[in-house]
Design a protein around this motif. Structure first.
Motif, PDB file in Angstrom:
ATOM      1  N   GLN A   1      42.848  73.506  56.785  1.00 22.59           N
ATOM      2  CA  GLN A   1      43.373  73.296  57.378  1.00 22.59           C
ATOM      3  C   GLN A   1      44.655  72.541  56.730  1.00 22.59           C
ATOM      4  OE1 GLN A   1      40.910  72.124  58.312  1.00 22.59           O
ATOM      5  NE2 GLN A   1      40.581  72.051  60.952  1.00 22.59           N
ATOM      6  N   PHE A   2      44.805  71.412  55.971  1.00 20.01           N
ATOM      7  CA  PHE A   2      45.978  71.214  55.510  1.00 20.01           C
ATOM      8  C   PHE A   2      45.166  70.844  53.778  1.00 20.01           C
ATOM      9  CE2 PHE A   2      45.819  68.580  59.525  1.00 20.01           C
ATOM     10  CZ  PHE A   2      46.492  69.482  59.222  1.00 20.01           C
ATOM     11  N   LYS A   3      46.453  70.904  52.770  1.00 18.03           N
ATOM     12  CA  LYS A   3      45.852  71.183  51.491  1.00 18.03           C
ATOM     13  C   LYS A   3      46.671  70.300  50.402  1.00 18.03           C
ATOM     14  CE  LYS A   3      44.065  75.386  51.553  1.00 18.03           C
ATOM     15  NZ  LYS A   3      42.896  75.484  52.011  1.00 18.03           N
ATOM     16  N   GLN A   4      46.340  70.183  49.345  1.00 21.24           N
ATOM     17  CA  GLN A   4      47.081  69.000  48.491  1.00 21.24           C
ATOM     18  C   GLN A   4      48.514  69.974  47.826  1.00 21.24           C
ATOM     19  OE1 GLN A   4      45.654  65.924  48.080  1.00 21.24           O
ATOM     20  NE2 GLN A   4      43.789  65.941  48.732  1.00 21.24           N
ATOM     21  N   SER A   5      49.094  68.821  47.950  1.00 14.71           N
ATOM     22  CA  SER A   5      50.061  69.034  46.738  1.00 14.71           C
ATOM     23  C   SER A   5      50.733  68.094  46.313  1.00 14.71           C
ATOM     24  CB  SER A   5      51.555  69.165  48.255  1.00 14.71           C
ATOM     25  OG  SER A   5      52.211  68.265  48.468  1.00 14.71           O
ATOM     26  N   GLU A   6      51.711  68.432  45.163  1.00 13.12           N
ATOM     27  CA  GLU A   6      53.006  67.170  44.475  1.00 13.12           C
ATOM     28  C   GLU A   6      53.136  66.162  45.254  1.00 13.12           C
ATOM     29  OE1 GLU A   6      52.675  70.439  43.903  1.00 13.12           O
ATOM     30  OE2 GLU A   6      51.342  70.843  42.121  1.00 13.12           O
ATOM     31  N   ALA A   7      53.307  66.454  46.246  1.00 10.83           N
ATOM     32  CA  ALA A   7      53.960  65.228  47.467  1.00 10.83           C
ATOM     33  C   ALA A   7      52.703  63.854  47.076  1.00 10.83           C
ATOM     34  CB  ALA A   7      54.317  65.491  48.652  1.00 10.83           C
ATOM     35  N   PHE A   8      51.851  64.032  46.944  1.00  9.22           N
ATOM     36  CA  PHE A   8      51.173  63.112  46.704  1.00  9.22           C
ATOM     37  C   PHE A   8      50.172  63.082  45.266  1.00  9.22           C
ATOM     38  CE2 PHE A   8      47.364  60.843  46.159  1.00  9.22           C
ATOM     39  CZ  PHE A   8      47.463  59.778  46.602  1.00  9.22           C
TER      40      PHE A   8
ATOM     41  N   SER B   1      49.923  71.620  34.668  1.00  8.51           N
ATOM     42  CA  SER B   1      51.574  71.948  34.534  1.00  8.51           C
ATOM     43  C   SER B   1      52.213  71.298  33.697  1.00  8.51           C
ATOM     44  CB  SER B   1      51.938  71.318  36.075  1.00  8.51           C
ATOM     45  OG  SER B   1      52.634  71.499  36.798  1.00  8.51           O
ATOM     46  N   ASP B   2      53.820  70.994  34.256  1.00  5.57           N
ATOM     47  CA  ASP B   2      54.678  70.224  33.360  1.00  5.57           C
ATOM     48  C   ASP B   2      54.410  69.013  33.263  1.00  5.57           C
ATOM     49  OD1 ASP B   2      55.163  73.135  32.306  1.00  5.57           O
ATOM     50  OD2 ASP B   2      55.993  73.521  34.109  1.00  5.57           O
ATOM     51  N   CYS B   3      55.896  68.090  32.524  1.00  9.30           N
ATOM     52  CA  CYS B   3      55.707  66.947  32.158  1.00  9.30           C
ATOM     53  C   CYS B   3      54.369  66.506  32.824  1.00  9.30           C
ATOM     54  CB  CYS B   3      57.265  66.687  32.529  1.00  9.30           C
ATOM     55  SG  CYS B   3      58.155  68.030  32.845  1.00  9.30           S
TER      56      CYS B   3
ATOM     57  N   ARG C   1      40.179  70.672  40.393  1.00 10.94           N
ATOM     58  CA  ARG C   1      40.057  71.360  40.989  1.00 10.94           C
ATOM     59  C   ARG C   1      40.130  71.466  42.421  1.00 10.94           C
ATOM     60  NH1 ARG C   1      33.462  71.510  39.842  1.00 10.94           N
ATOM     61  NH2 ARG C   1      32.904  71.252  41.949  1.00 10.94           N
ATOM     62  N   TRP C   2      39.941  70.642  42.838  1.00 12.25           N
ATOM     63  CA  TRP C   2      39.864  70.347  44.399  1.00 12.25           C
ATOM     64  C   TRP C   2      41.776  69.959  44.817  1.00 12.25           C
ATOM     65  CZ3 TRP C   2      36.918  67.117  41.044  1.00 12.25           C
ATOM     66  CH2 TRP C   2      35.415  67.876  41.976  1.00 12.25           C
ATOM     67  N   GLY C   3      42.710  71.199  43.785  1.00 18.50           N
ATOM     68  CA  GLY C   3      44.136  70.795  44.142  1.00 18.50           C
ATOM     69  C   GLY C   3      44.694  69.404  44.249  1.00 18.50           C
TER      70      GLY C   3
END
Length: 158
Positions: free
Chosen positions: A69-76, A103-105, A111-113
Motif C-alpha cells: 500500500q505504501f512506498k518509500q519516497s525521498e521525503a525520508f 540519483s543526483d547530488c 533495492r527496497w526504495g
C-alpha cells in the motif's frame, strides 16, 4: 533497554532482508529480534515475518512488512557522513550494486526504495564555509551522482 524513539520503515514484505543488508553494510548496525505475525494481516499471513528490529549506524529502526500500500519516497532518507572517497565509494557501491539506483547530488536508492544520501564531510565542510567556496562546491555537486571528493575540494579552492 528499548529506545524511546525508533524509526519505523514500511516494507512490502522484505523487512528482514533489508535489515540484514543494512547490518552487513554499515558499522555499528545489527539485526535484533524478528517477530512473526500471530494471525493474518493485510498483505500477509500468520507465521510470516511482521516486524524486525535493527540498527543502522546506531540508530534504532523497526522494519514493518505492511504490504504494497505504501512506498518509500525521498521525503525520508538516511544521510551517511563519510570521511573520504573510499568510504563514499564503499557505501554507494554497496547500495547501488545490490539492486539499487543512482540519483543526483549524492543520493541513491536501495533495492527496497529507501533513499540514502552518501555525503562526504568535504562537501558539508565546503557548504558550511559559505561565500564563493560554498557556491563553487555547490555548483560542482549539482553535476554529480556519487560525490567526487577531489572535485569538491578543487571547486572549493577555485
Amino acid at each position: 533497554m528499548k529506545a524511546k524513539n525508533t524509526i519505523c520503515l514500511w516494507f512490502d514484505k522484505d523487512a528482514e532482508a533489508a535489515a540484514r543488508f543494512y547490518a552487513a553494510t554499515f558499522p555499528n548496525s545489527e539485526v535484533g529480534p524478528v517477530y512473526k505475525a500471530p494471525g493474518d494481516f493485510p498483505g500477509g499471513k500468520a507465521g510470516q515475518v511482521l516486524t524486525v528490529e535493527f540498527t543502522v549506524l546506531g540508530i534504532p529502526c523497526l522494519g514493518l512488512n505492511g504490504g504494497p500500500q505504501f512506498k518509500q519516497s525521498e521525503a525520508f532518507s538516511f544521510q551517511i557522513a563519510t570521511d573520504n572517497q573510499a568510504e563514499t565509494d564503499r557505501y554507494w557501491n554497496a547500495i547501488v550494486s545490490n539492486g539499487g539506483k543512482e540519483s543526483d547530488c549524492g543520493w541513491c536508492k536501495d533495492r527496497w526504495g529507501l533513499s540514502w544520501q552518501i555525503t562526504p564531510r568535504a562537501l558539508t565542510d565546503a557548504m558550511a564555509a559559505g561565500g564563493a567556496e560554498s557556491q563553487r562546491a555547490f555548483a560542482a555537486m549539482m553535476t554529480m551522482k556519487k560525490i567526487d571528493v577531489a572535485a569538491i575540494e578543487a571547486a572549493r579552492r577555485g
